[in-house]
Write a protein that holds these residues in place. Structure first.
Motif, PDB file in Angstrom:
ATOM      1  N   ALA A   9       0.820  -1.206   0.000  1.00 17.54           N
ATOM      2  CA  ALA A   9       0.000   0.000   0.000  1.00 17.54           C
ATOM      3  C   ALA A   9       0.851   1.253   0.000  1.00 17.54           C
ATOM      4  O   ALA A   9       0.574   2.211  -0.714  1.00 17.54           O
ATOM      5  CB  ALA A   9      -0.927   0.001   1.215  1.00 17.54           C
ATOM      6  N   LEU A  10       1.921   1.256   0.783  1.00 17.36           N
ATOM      7  CA  LEU A  10       2.788   2.429   0.824  1.00 17.36           C
ATOM      8  C   LEU A  10       3.482   2.654  -0.508  1.00 17.36           C
ATOM      9  O   LEU A  10       3.664   3.789  -0.949  1.00 17.36           O
ATOM     10  CB  LEU A  10       3.833   2.280   1.939  1.00 17.36           C
ATOM     11  CG  LEU A  10       3.303   2.461   3.360  1.00 17.36           C
ATOM     12  CD1 LEU A  10       4.398   2.145   4.359  1.00 17.36           C
ATOM     13  CD2 LEU A  10       2.797   3.872   3.568  1.00 17.36           C
ATOM     14  N   TYR A 319      -5.349   1.686   2.759  1.00 19.74           N
ATOM     15  CA  TYR A 319      -5.286   3.062   3.256  1.00 19.74           C
ATOM     16  C   TYR A 319      -4.072   3.312   4.144  1.00 19.74           C
ATOM     17  O   TYR A 319      -3.871   4.439   4.604  1.00 19.74           O
ATOM     18  CB  TYR A 319      -6.570   3.391   4.030  1.00 19.74           C
ATOM     19  CG  TYR A 319      -7.802   3.268   3.174  1.00 19.74           C
ATOM     20  CD1 TYR A 319      -8.187   4.294   2.325  1.00 19.74           C
ATOM     21  CD2 TYR A 319      -8.574   2.105   3.186  1.00 19.74           C
ATOM     22  CE1 TYR A 319      -9.302   4.176   1.516  1.00 19.74           C
ATOM     23  CE2 TYR A 319      -9.694   1.979   2.386  1.00 19.74           C
ATOM     24  CZ  TYR A 319     -10.050   3.014   1.545  1.00 19.74           C
ATOM     25  OH  TYR A 319     -11.156   2.891   0.742  1.00 19.74           O
ATOM     26  N   ASP A 320      -3.287   2.263   4.394  1.00 16.06           N
ATOM     27  CA  ASP A 320      -2.098   2.426   5.216  1.00 16.06           C
ATOM     28  C   ASP A 320      -1.169   3.472   4.611  1.00 16.06           C
ATOM     29  O   ASP A 320      -0.916   3.478   3.411  1.00 16.06           O
ATOM     30  CB  ASP A 320      -1.334   1.096   5.323  1.00 16.06           C
ATOM     31  CG  ASP A 320      -1.897   0.192   6.403  1.00 16.06           C
ATOM     32  OD1 ASP A 320      -2.463   0.717   7.370  1.00 16.06           O
ATOM     33  OD2 ASP A 320      -1.785  -1.042   6.262  1.00 16.06           O
ATOM     34  N   GLY A 321      -0.649   4.346   5.446  1.00 15.62           N
ATOM     35  CA  GLY A 321       0.324   5.334   4.998  1.00 15.62           C
ATOM     36  C   GLY A 321      -0.280   6.654   4.584  1.00 15.62           C
ATOM     37  O   GLY A 321       0.438   7.658   4.532  1.00 15.62           O
ATOM     38  N   MET A 322      -1.574   6.701   4.282  1.00 15.16           N
ATOM     39  CA  MET A 322      -2.185   7.962   3.851  1.00 15.16           C
ATOM     40  C   MET A 322      -2.090   9.027   4.942  1.00 15.16           C
ATOM     41  O   MET A 322      -1.681  10.160   4.693  1.00 15.16           O
ATOM     42  CB  MET A 322      -3.654   7.749   3.473  1.00 15.16           C
ATOM     43  CG  MET A 322      -3.870   7.147   2.104  1.00 15.16           C
ATOM     44  SD  MET A 322      -5.637   7.216   1.666  1.00 15.16           S
ATOM     45  CE  MET A 322      -5.591   6.352   0.088  1.00 15.16           C
ATOM     46  N   PHE A 326       0.703  12.875   5.499  1.00 17.18           N
ATOM     47  CA  PHE A 326       0.343  14.288   5.590  1.00 17.18           C
ATOM     48  C   PHE A 326       0.363  14.841   7.009  1.00 17.18           C
ATOM     49  O   PHE A 326       0.217  16.049   7.196  1.00 17.18           O
ATOM     50  CB  PHE A 326      -1.033  14.498   4.957  1.00 17.18           C
ATOM     51  CG  PHE A 326      -1.015  14.198   3.482  1.00 17.18           C
ATOM     52  CD1 PHE A 326      -0.499  15.120   2.586  1.00 17.18           C
ATOM     53  CD2 PHE A 326      -1.446  12.988   3.004  1.00 17.18           C
ATOM     54  CE1 PHE A 326      -0.439  14.841   1.239  1.00 17.18           C
ATOM     55  CE2 PHE A 326      -1.397  12.693   1.656  1.00 17.18           C
ATOM     56  CZ  PHE A 326      -0.893  13.625   0.767  1.00 17.18           C
ATOM     57  N   ASP A 327       0.558  13.964   7.984  1.00 14.89           N
ATOM     58  CA  ASP A 327       0.695  14.415   9.366  1.00 14.89           C
ATOM     59  C   ASP A 327       2.149  14.851   9.576  1.00 14.89           C
ATOM     60  O   ASP A 327       2.942  14.175  10.221  1.00 14.89           O
ATOM     61  CB  ASP A 327       0.309  13.289  10.327  1.00 14.89           C
ATOM     62  CG  ASP A 327       0.342  13.720  11.787  1.00 14.89           C
ATOM     63  OD1 ASP A 327       0.362  14.943  12.045  1.00 14.89           O
ATOM     64  OD2 ASP A 327       0.368  12.825  12.654  1.00 14.89           O
ATOM     65  N   ARG A 328       2.470  16.034   9.041  1.00 12.67           N
ATOM     66  CA  ARG A 328       3.877  16.444   8.972  1.00 12.67           C
ATOM     67  C   ARG A 328       4.527  16.609  10.341  1.00 12.67           C
ATOM     68  O   ARG A 328       5.708  16.331  10.510  1.00 12.67           O
ATOM     69  CB  ARG A 328       3.987  17.752   8.174  1.00 12.67           C
ATOM     70  CG  ARG A 328       3.609  17.596   6.700  1.00 12.67           C
ATOM     71  CD  ARG A 328       4.017  18.831   5.909  1.00 12.67           C
ATOM     72  NE  ARG A 328       3.376  20.032   6.400  1.00 12.67           N
ATOM     73  CZ  ARG A 328       2.192  20.478   5.996  1.00 12.67           C
ATOM     74  NH1 ARG A 328       1.508  19.791   5.099  1.00 12.67           N
ATOM     75  NH2 ARG A 328       1.684  21.597   6.477  1.00 12.67           N
ATOM     76  N   ASP A 329       3.757  17.072  11.329  1.00 10.37           N
ATOM     77  CA  ASP A 329       4.353  17.231  12.653  1.00 10.37           C
ATOM     78  C   ASP A 329       4.216  15.976  13.508  1.00 10.37           C
ATOM     79  O   ASP A 329       4.618  15.971  14.667  1.00 10.37           O
ATOM     80  CB  ASP A 329       3.765  18.439  13.377  1.00 10.37           C
ATOM     81  CG  ASP A 329       2.250  18.335  13.562  1.00 10.37           C
ATOM     82  OD1 ASP A 329       1.694  17.238  13.319  1.00 10.37           O
ATOM     83  OD2 ASP A 329       1.630  19.341  13.936  1.00 10.37           O
ATOM     84  N   LYS A 339      -4.137  19.867   6.246  1.00 10.43           N
ATOM     85  CA  LYS A 339      -5.160  19.426   5.317  1.00 10.43           C
ATOM     86  C   LYS A 339      -4.976  20.066   3.949  1.00 10.43           C
ATOM     87  O   LYS A 339      -5.266  19.454   2.922  1.00 10.43           O
ATOM     88  CB  LYS A 339      -6.549  19.785   5.861  1.00 10.43           C
ATOM     89  CG  LYS A 339      -6.970  18.989   7.084  1.00 10.43           C
ATOM     90  CD  LYS A 339      -8.320  19.467   7.593  1.00 10.43           C
ATOM     91  CE  LYS A 339      -8.703  18.771   8.881  1.00 10.43           C
ATOM     92  NZ  LYS A 339     -10.018  19.227   9.385  1.00 10.43           N
ATOM     93  N   ARG A 340      -4.471  21.300   3.942  1.00  5.21           N
ATOM     94  CA  ARG A 340      -4.304  22.003   2.668  1.00  5.21           C
ATOM     95  C   ARG A 340      -3.232  21.368   1.800  1.00  5.21           C
ATOM     96  O   ARG A 340      -3.145  21.652   0.622  1.00  5.21           O
ATOM     97  CB  ARG A 340      -4.005  23.473   2.909  1.00  5.21           C
ATOM     98  CG  ARG A 340      -5.226  24.261   3.372  1.00  5.21           C
ATOM     99  CD  ARG A 340      -4.976  25.757   3.312  1.00  5.21           C
ATOM    100  NE  ARG A 340      -4.094  26.202   4.377  1.00  5.21           N
ATOM    101  CZ  ARG A 340      -4.516  26.576   5.573  1.00  5.21           C
ATOM    102  NH1 ARG A 340      -5.797  26.543   5.875  1.00  5.21           N
ATOM    103  NH2 ARG A 340      -3.660  26.974   6.499  1.00  5.21           N
ATOM    104  N   SER A 341      -2.394  20.501   2.380  1.00 10.65           N
ATOM    105  CA  SER A 341      -1.347  19.853   1.584  1.00 10.65           C
ATOM    106  C   SER A 341      -1.893  18.683   0.783  1.00 10.65           C
ATOM    107  O   SER A 341      -1.183  18.089  -0.028  1.00 10.65           O
ATOM    108  CB  SER A 341      -0.224  19.353   2.501  1.00 10.65           C
ATOM    109  OG  SER A 341      -0.656  18.275   3.310  1.00 10.65           O
ATOM    110  N   TRP A 342      -3.158  18.315   1.009  1.00 15.10           N
ATOM    111  CA  TRP A 342      -3.747  17.194   0.287  1.00 15.10           C
ATOM    112  C   TRP A 342      -4.066  17.605  -1.130  1.00 15.10           C
ATOM    113  O   TRP A 342      -4.477  16.812  -1.938  1.00 15.10           O
ATOM    114  CB  TRP A 342      -5.014  16.707   0.977  1.00 15.10           C
ATOM    115  CG  TRP A 342      -4.737  16.063   2.298  1.00 15.10           C
ATOM    116  CD1 TRP A 342      -4.369  16.692   3.445  1.00 15.10           C
ATOM    117  CD2 TRP A 342      -4.797  14.676   2.622  1.00 15.10           C
ATOM    118  NE1 TRP A 342      -4.204  15.795   4.467  1.00 15.10           N
ATOM    119  CE2 TRP A 342      -4.465  14.531   3.984  1.00 15.10           C
ATOM    120  CE3 TRP A 342      -5.111  13.546   1.897  1.00 15.10           C
ATOM    121  CZ2 TRP A 342      -4.432  13.303   4.631  1.00 15.10           C
ATOM    122  CZ3 TRP A 342      -5.086  12.329   2.548  1.00 15.10           C
ATOM    123  CH2 TRP A 342      -4.748  12.204   3.892  1.00 15.10           C
TER     124      TRP A 342
END
Length: 342
Positions: A9-10, A319-322, A326-329, A339-342
Motif C-alpha cells: 500500500a505504501l 489506506y495504510d500510509g495515507m 500528511f501528518d507532517r508534525d 489538510k491544505r497539503s492534500w
C-alpha cells in the motif's frame, strides 16, 4: 499479512502522490477545439458553467480546468461551478435558472448520470433522459448558441457501485444523446476502468472513498483527458498543478470528524475507512465478496489469504500510509494547514 499489505500500500501511495507522471490517455493526436476554446482564441470572453453532482461540486478538476484557462487566456474565461453534492437531474431541472441560466453561459458541461442511477431514488433511465432533454431545450431556448457538452464520469466500486446497479444504462443514455444531437461527449469512464484493472491500489489512492476522485486523481486522470478532449492539451503555458484546491479532501476530512475539533484525528481517519467497509458489507458477514467489491483486480490485490473475499484488515491495508504522509508534525492529527497539503 499486515506487514506485507502495508508495504504494498505504501508503495502504491508513493506513486500516487508523486508528480503527475501518469496521464491515462496522453495521446499525441490533437482534438478539434471546443467552440468556447475557438472563441477564446479569437479574443472573446467566455463563461463556462459546470453542472452536475458531487463529482463536479467537489471535483478538483473544475479548479484545475479554470486555472489552465486563466493561465492560457488571462482575464477571458470565467468558470462557474453550479453543481451540488447529492444532486440528480430532478434537482438539475429545478435549479437550472439559478445555477446556470442566470450566468448567461457560453458553454455548459452537464453530468447527472451517476446520481440518477441510485436505485433507492427510483429514477428510471427514461425519466433521467427526459430531464436531460428538458435541460438542453431550456438552455437552448435561453440562448440557441450555447455550447452543451455532456460528461460520463468515473468508475465507482463497492457500495457506491452496488447502490447503482444499472449505472451503465444511464451512462449509455448520455452517450446516446450526445451522438443523436451531435454534441461533444467527454467520457472519463474508460480511463478509470483501465486504472482500476491495471493499478488498483493507485485507483484507491485517487478515489479513497470509492467514488470521489481527490486532487491527485483529477490531476492524473480527469483533467488531462478533459483538456485534450476540449482541444486544450497539450498547452505548454497551461499547468493545472498550479491549482492547490482540494475540495474532495476538505469534504472527507470534515465528515470524518467526530467532535468539534477542527483537526481530524487518526482515530477519526481510520474509523471512516472502517465505516466504508461496513457499508460495503451488504450481507454483514464480516467480509467483502466479489459481488460486494465489484472490482476484481482490487480484490485480488488485497486478498492476501486467497479466500476470494476481503477482510477488514485487508481492506484497511489499502489506506495504510495515507494519514502519516500528511501528518507532517507527527502529532496524530491533521490540522487545517496540514489538510491544505492534500
Amino acid at each position: 499479512m499486515r506487514t506485507l499489505n502495508l508495504s504494498i500500500a505504501l508503495g502504491s501511495l508513493a506513486l500516487a502522490l508523486a508528480p503527475c507522471e501518469l496521464r491515462a490517455d496522453h495521446h499525441a493526436d490533437h482534438k478539434a477545439k471546443a467552440q468556447f476554446v475557438q472563441h477564446l482564441d479569437a479574443g472573446k470572453k467566455q463563461t463556462i458553467v459546470t453542472f452536475g453532482t458531487s463529482l463536479t461540486a467537489v471535483g478538483a478538476w473544475v479548479d484545475q480546468f479554470a486555472t489552465v484557462l486563466e493561465q492560457t487566456y488571462p482575464g477571458q474565461a470565467k468558470v462557474i461551478n453550479g453543481a451540488q453534492g447529492g444532486a440528480n437531474s430532478d434537482w438539475g431541472v429545478k435549479s437550472l435558472d439559478q445555477k446556470v441560466l442566470q450566468h448567461k453561459p457560453d458553454t455548459v458541461l452537464i453530468e447527472f448520470a451517476v446520481n440518477d442511477a441510485v436505485a433507492k431514488r427510483k429514477t428510471s433511465v427514461e425519466h433521467a433522459r427526459n430531464n436531460l432533454e428538458q435541460l438542453i431545450e431550456r438552455i437552448l431556448k435561453s440562448n440557441p448558441d450555447t455550447e452543451i457538452i455532456l460528461q460520463v464520469m468515473n468508475v465507482p466500486i463497492s457500495h457506491t457501485r452496488t447502490g447503482r446497479p444499472n449505472l451503465e444504462a444511464y451512462n449509455q443514455m448520455y452517450r446516446d444523446i450526445a451522438e443523436e444531437r451531435g454534441y461533444q461527449l467527454i467520457d472519463h469512464w474508460p480511463n478509470w476502468q483501465k486504472l482500476l484493472d491495471e493499478d488498483p491500489l493507485r485507483f484507491v489512492a485517487y478515489n479513497p472513498d470509492t467514488i470521489h476522485p481527490v486532487r491527485i486523481g483529477a490531476l492524473n486522470v480527469i483533467t488531462p483527458h478533459l483538456l485534450r478532449e476540449l482541444g486544450l492539451h497539450p498547452l505548454p503555458q497551461g499547468n493545472p498543478e498550479k491549482s492547490t484546491a482540494t475540495p474532495c479532501w476538505d469534504y472527507l476530512l470534515h465528515i470524518m470528524r467526530t467532535d468539534k475539533n477542527p483537526a481530524t484525528s487518526r482515530k477519526d481517519f481510520d474509523g471512516y475507512w472502517e465505516k466504508l467497509f461496513t457499508m460495503a458489507d451488504l450481507d454483514q458477514n464480516g467480509s467483502l465478496s466479489p459481488e460486494e467489491m465489484l472490482a476484481d483486480a482490487l480484490l485480488k490485490t488485497l486478498d492476501k489469504d486467497q479466500s476470494n473475499s476481503i477482510e477488514l484488515e485487508e481492506w484497511l491495508a489499502a489506506y495504510d500510509g495515507m494519514f502519516d504522509k500528511f501528518d507532517r508534525d507527527q502529532d496524530g492529527s491533521l490540522s487545517p494547514s496540514e489538510k491544505r497539503s492534500w
